[in-house]
Design a protein around this motif. Structure first.
Motif, mmCIF file in Angstrom:
data_model
loop_
_atom_site.group_PDB
_atom_site.id
_atom_site.type_symbol
_atom_site.label_atom_id
_atom_site.label_comp_id
_atom_site.label_asym_id
_atom_site.label_seq_id
_atom_site.Cartn_x
_atom_site.Cartn_y
_atom_site.Cartn_z
ATOM 1 N N LEU A 91 -14.518 -40.114 50.168
ATOM 2 C CA LEU A 91 -13.456 -40.636 51.037
ATOM 3 C C LEU A 91 -12.795 -41.907 50.490
ATOM 4 O O LEU A 91 -11.578 -41.940 50.281
ATOM 5 N N TRP A 94 -10.933 -41.486 47.182
ATOM 6 C CA TRP A 94 -9.760 -40.618 47.360
ATOM 7 C C TRP A 94 -8.622 -41.388 48.055
ATOM 8 O O TRP A 94 -7.453 -41.246 47.695
ATOM 9 N N LEU A 95 -8.977 -42.232 49.022
ATOM 10 C CA LEU A 95 -7.955 -43.046 49.696
ATOM 11 C C LEU A 95 -7.268 -43.961 48.681
ATOM 12 O O LEU A 95 -6.035 -44.018 48.598
ATOM 13 N N THR A 99 -4.321 -41.310 48.124
ATOM 14 C CA THR A 99 -3.690 -41.334 49.446
ATOM 15 C C THR A 99 -2.817 -42.563 49.640
ATOM 16 O O THR A 99 -1.653 -42.436 50.061
ATOM 17 N N SER A 292 -11.834 -30.805 56.106
ATOM 18 C CA SER A 292 -11.860 -32.111 55.445
ATOM 19 C C SER A 292 -13.293 -32.529 55.143
ATOM 20 O O SER A 292 -13.576 -33.099 54.092
ATOM 21 N N LEU A 301 -13.803 -33.354 51.435
ATOM 22 C CA LEU A 301 -14.259 -34.663 50.932
ATOM 23 C C LEU A 301 -15.784 -34.760 50.907
ATOM 24 O O LEU A 301 -16.338 -35.817 50.587
ATOM 25 N N ASP A 323 -6.967 -32.606 59.657
ATOM 26 C CA ASP A 323 -7.019 -33.822 58.844
ATOM 27 C C ASP A 323 -6.218 -33.703 57.554
ATOM 28 O O ASP A 323 -6.564 -34.340 56.551
HETATM 29 N N1 GUN Z 1 -10.215 -42.979 57.008
HETATM 30 C C1 GUN Z 1 -9.239 -43.900 56.933
HETATM 31 N N2 GUN Z 1 -8.096 -43.366 56.512
HETATM 32 C C2 GUN Z 1 -8.330 -42.060 56.334
HETATM 33 C C3 GUN Z 1 -7.513 -40.981 55.911
HETATM 34 O O1 GUN Z 1 -6.341 -41.109 55.609
HETATM 35 N N3 GUN Z 1 -8.122 -39.763 55.838
HETATM 36 C C4 GUN Z 1 -9.433 -39.578 56.170
HETATM 37 N N4 GUN Z 1 -9.959 -38.352 56.088
HETATM 38 N N5 GUN Z 1 -10.208 -40.580 56.560
HETATM 39 C C5 GUN Z 1 -9.661 -41.816 56.643
#
Ligand code: GUN
Ligand code: FE
Length: 435
Positions: A91, A94-95, A99, A292, A301, A323
């Motif tokens: 997570l 990946w953020l 993201t 997710s 994830l 998600d």
């Molecule tokens: N926790 C904080 N931001 C996010 C997000 O964008 N996606 C997910 N899956 N968890 C998060």
């Protein structure tokens, strides 16, 4: 002239009622008047009752197709459409890696506007007609989402004030002023959306919550998605005055005013019994996002398996979400498949397709306070439904069998779920008509 008022739809109907009951009509007739459901009955009976009103122009036979309520996707990030299938490790990585850089692009109004137009059109084509949606931090992107969303959605700009890249960091004051402005502009369509406790400090959560509660707005955030996230949260809050003694992630949200009957907590995978008690007591809902949370090899994830039985035992309400982009595909059929599949692989009983359909339709409507007029085919509700053709050779025996026959064949070509729906009807009007 009476015939002008009615519309009749023939197909194989699935009408979700609760976790273990779904009405099944192998040949059914849906009667719609002024966008409302007047009746759902076996076709033969319908023919007798309505033969006077039924004409060629007001009757549509969907053939060998399933007809079911439109979906409520109760947790998705519309601004993450481009990261759905990006490589996933965990997570927090990946953020950072994919993201946040993607969400930065939504600062530009023309970009956000173009993306919103195509995204929400695509979403309607997958059969989703409502739910709860996260936007980026940007006001303009939220406006584009509010403009183009087709259905009943609550949508919020994520609030990010700390532990975030500088391009996505707002001051506490800016976030609160914007919250006030957006509540005024959008009323209860606005959803107060601190991204999670890592990015949003308690004073923003508590002051914003107060504004949201006053306006009867929903609130959403992420809770207990991964162990690393939980450790990080607790390490941050141990240093925040007033929070030094807090023992759990849930208590942080409780102390910040984030819990309540209009609160939607994404994930909730790693929760203690004490946390479940708090969620029950405050009537907070958990939104489960199986695709997710799924293992990385399945494009998720790898956050872990959600224990729906433990939640239900603790009487915590829950519904399903995609998600997007933690989840790789838009379709709630893929989300339903993942829920059934992951539990089956772990030997957990009770995760049926009938339950998955209920949690993807009526349960979401109930949580959003919309079940009086949406979520299934009960009389006088809005005519909100989707049409999904079934292979001619497949003859379903009941609702569970019908969903299994529809969903199972695509388990190895999951992108196909996004194009199974041929019609999406919202309040009697087709907002999507495919092939
Ligand atoms: N926790 C904080 N931001 C996010 C997000 O964008 N996606 C997910 N899956 N968890 C998060
Ligand atoms: Fe999320």
């Amino acid at each position: 002239m009476a015939s002008q008022k009615y519309f009749f739809y023939k197909g194989i109907f699935l009408n979700p009622l609760d976790d273990s009951n779904c009405e099944f009509l192998s040949e059914g007739l849906l009667v719609v008047k002024k966008g409302k459901i007047k009746n759902l009955l076996p076709y033969a009976k319908g023919l007798k009752k309505y033969s006077q009103e039924m004409t060629k122009s007001n009757t549509k036979d969907f053939g060998h197709a399933l007809v079911m309520p439109g979906f409520f996707d109760m947790h998705f990030h519309w601004v993450q459409d481009d990261v759905r299938e990006m490589p996933k490790d965990s997570l927090l990585e990946w953020l950072e890696k994919y993201t946040f850089p993607t969400e930065m692009k939504y600062a530009k109004a023309p970009y956000a506007e173009k993306k919103a137009k195509t995204f929400f059109k695509k979403l309607a084509s997958t059969g989703t007609i409502g739910g709860a949606c996260y936007s980026s931090i940007h006001e303009n992107a939220l406006h584009s989402a509010m403009t183009h969303a087709k259905g009943e959605f609550v949508i919020g700009n994520v609030l990010m004030n700390m532990n975030s890249p500088k391009e996505l960091t707002q001051t506490n004051d800016a976030s609160l002023k914007l919250t006030q402005k957006l509540i005024k502009k959008y009323g209860d369509r606005h959803c107060f959306t601190p991204r999670f406790a890592i990015t949003t400090p308690p004073e923003v959560m508590s002051k914003g919550s107060e504004m949201a509660d006053k306006a009867k707005c929903f609130k959403q955030t992420h809770l207990s998605e991964t162990p690393a996230e939980i450790d990080f949260v607790l390490s941050i809050y141990k240093k925040i005055p007033g929070f030094e003694k807090v023992q759990s992630y849930t208590e942080i949200y409780e102390k910040s005013g984030m819990l309540g009957k209009r609160s939607l907590m994404g994930h909730g995978i790693h929760l203690s019994d004490k946390e479940l008690k708090i969620l029950h007591k405050t009537k907070t809902s958990i939104i489960h996002c199986p695709t997710s949370n799924a293992p990385i090899k399945d494009k998720g994830l790898g956050s872990g398996l959600f224990d729906f039985k433990k939640l239900e035992k603790a009487k915590v309400s829950w519904a399903m979400g995609s998600d997007i982009g933690g989840g790789p595909f838009l379709s709630m059929f893929d989300v339903m498949r993942s829920y059934v599949d992951q539990n089956k692989k772990k030997g957990v009983k009770g995760a049926t397709f009938v339950k998955a359909l209920y949690r993807s339709t009526l349960a979401g409507a109930e949580i959003l306070g919309l079940s009086k007029h949406s979520g299934n085919f009960a009389k006088n509700k809005d005519a909100n439904f989707i049409v999904v053709p079934l292979k001619a050779s497949l003859k379903p025996k009941n609702a569970e069998d019908a969903l299994k026959k529809l969903i199972d064949p695509f388990a190895r070509s999951r992108q196909n779920y996004d194009s199974l729906v041929t019609h999406t009807c919202l309040k009697g009007t087709f907002i999507y008509k495919g092939k």
